[in-house]
Design an enzyme around this catalytic site. Structure first.
Site, mmCIF file in Angstrom:
data_model
loop_
_atom_site.group_PDB
_atom_site.id
_atom_site.type_symbol
_atom_site.label_atom_id
_atom_site.label_comp_id
_atom_site.label_asym_id
_atom_site.label_seq_id
_atom_site.Cartn_x
_atom_site.Cartn_y
_atom_site.Cartn_z
ATOM 1 N N GLY A 48 0.818 -1.787 -0.202
ATOM 2 C CA GLY A 48 -0.387 -0.281 -0.271
ATOM 3 C C GLY A 48 0.314 1.237 -0.310
ATOM 4 N N GLY A 73 -0.299 5.027 -1.558
ATOM 5 C CA GLY A 73 -1.549 4.899 -0.247
ATOM 6 C C GLY A 73 -1.471 6.293 0.568
ATOM 7 N N MET A 119 -2.098 5.977 4.303
ATOM 8 C CA MET A 119 -0.912 5.871 5.422
ATOM 9 C C MET A 119 0.727 5.246 4.161
ATOM 10 S SD MET A 119 -1.590 6.338 8.114
ATOM 11 C CE MET A 119 0.136 5.387 8.640
ATOM 12 N N ASP A 131 -3.894 -2.573 -10.376
ATOM 13 C CA ASP A 131 -4.487 -1.660 -10.961
ATOM 14 C C ASP A 131 -4.278 -0.132 -10.633
ATOM 15 O OD1 ASP A 131 -6.056 -1.372 -9.044
ATOM 16 O OD2 ASP A 131 -8.342 -1.280 -9.506
ATOM 17 N N SER A 166 -3.074 -4.139 14.339
ATOM 18 C CA SER A 166 -3.575 -3.471 15.057
ATOM 19 C C SER A 166 -4.382 -2.701 14.123
ATOM 20 C CB SER A 166 -2.713 -2.306 16.114
ATOM 21 O OG SER A 166 -2.810 -1.162 16.607
ATOM 22 N N HIS A 190 -12.577 10.895 10.685
ATOM 23 C CA HIS A 190 -11.674 10.166 10.014
ATOM 24 C C HIS A 190 -12.083 11.207 8.835
ATOM 25 C CE1 HIS A 190 -11.036 7.670 12.524
ATOM 26 N NE2 HIS A 190 -9.829 7.686 12.183
ATOM 27 N N HIS A 191 -11.326 11.318 7.424
ATOM 28 C CA HIS A 191 -11.030 12.159 6.536
ATOM 29 C C HIS A 191 -12.091 11.368 5.293
ATOM 30 C CE1 HIS A 191 -9.035 8.592 4.600
ATOM 31 N NE2 HIS A 191 -7.821 8.820 5.368
ATOM 32 N N LYS A 231 -11.570 7.914 4.097
ATOM 33 C CA LYS A 231 -11.802 6.301 4.534
ATOM 34 C C LYS A 231 -12.943 5.446 4.551
ATOM 35 C CE LYS A 231 -11.354 4.372 9.615
ATOM 36 N NZ LYS A 231 -10.496 3.194 9.096
ATOM 37 N N GLY A 272 -12.210 0.941 12.718
ATOM 38 C CA GLY A 272 -11.276 -0.410 13.543
ATOM 39 C C GLY A 272 -10.919 -0.253 14.972
ATOM 40 N N THR A 273 -10.287 1.213 15.600
ATOM 41 C CA THR A 273 -10.237 1.706 16.377
ATOM 42 C C THR A 273 -11.648 1.705 17.141
ATOM 43 O OG1 THR A 273 -8.240 2.429 15.853
ATOM 44 C CG2 THR A 273 -8.925 3.474 17.818
#
Length: 263
Positions: free
Chosen positions: A8, A11, A13, A36, A123, A155-156, A159, A165-166
């Site tokens: 990734g 991306g 992150m 892709d 995590s 979040h942005h 997402k 997930g947190t």
């Protein structure tokens, strides 16, 4: 010098982690992106991510490009990791994974497979602050039952999964302590809160890196616990901290940031 394969890598992150890793003296030996992606075949330097002549490779080349890596660090998608992680685990590479959005069955499948083969840190949030916040939440088990607990996260707009997930990790922890058996993600109309309900509310807007609130409300007072991420670098910093820790582990298994931070 720890050698990293970043999945990734182009991306939000992945590119942040790559820049942070380079600035901290890690060696990036491989960069992987979805097949892709228009970045495939270009170098990290050409993409303006960092000053490295590392070509971005598709997942089909993972065995070849990751062979010299010490740690596979992943911030991708569930579909990608259901394929990639078993391959990397079979190669004997240690793993740090921050990908979220798995179903319970998918996550269990990965944990069972990877955990029998290599040391890995999974995590939903690598922020050191968030993980200390999770430690703090454990004291809420002693709170009187007539206090209600709710979780809010922002979040942005890019997402994909909601709740985060947190937030789900927090909800699972709090539900186990407080006896909540049902998650509620919003209210509309006449719908008062029931004792068994845990509220988990999500907001998506702009470029927010991540905010999590815990609202603890009694009849006459309220406590609010808040964590605000100023930058995605906080997640990159934590993932690199986990990479430093996992490289020293010899026993296969799935570890958490709680393990990384000393239990």
């Amino acid at each position: 010098m720890i050698k990293l394969c970043v999945a990734g890598a182009t991306g939000r992150m992945g590119s942040t982690l790559t820049r942070e890793a380079v600035s901290r003296g890690y060696q990036i030996v491989a960069a992987i992106a979805a097949p892709d992606e228009p970045s495939i075949g270009k170098t990290l330097q050409e993409l303006g991510i960092c000053n490295l002549d590392i070509r971005v490779s598709p997942p089909s080349e993972i065995k070849e490009v990751a062979k010299n890596a010490d740690v596979y660090v992943s911030f991708t998608s569930p579909n990608a990791e259901l394929t990639n992680l078993p391959i990397v685990a079979d190669m004997g590479k240690r793993i740090v994974m921050g990908t979220t959005g798995f179903t319970e069955a998918e996550f269990k499948k990965l944990k069972d497979y990877v955990g029998q083969r290599v040391p890995a840190v999974f995590s939903s949030n690598f922020s050191i602050g968030v993980n200390f916040m999770l430690k703090m939440l454990k004291v809420l088990k002693d709170l009187p039952k007539d206090y209600d607990i709710s979780i809010m996260e922002a979040h942005h707009t890019g997402k994909k999964d909601a709740p985060s997930g947190t937030a789900l990790t927090m909800a699972k922890l709090l539900s186990s302590m407080r006896g909540y058996s049902k998650l509620v993600h919003g209210r509309e109309g006449i719908k008062p809160r029931k004792p068994e309900e845990m509220e988990v509310l999500s907001v998506r807007g702009g470029g927010i890196p991540g905010i999590h609130w815990i609202i603890i409300a009694g009849a006459y007072d309220m406590i609010k616990i808040e964590h605000v991420a100023f930058s995605r670098n906080i997640f990159a910093q934590g993932a690199l901290y986990a990479a430093e820790w996992i490289i020293k582990q010899t026993k296969p298994g799935i570890y958490t940031m709680e393990d990384v931070l000393g239990g």
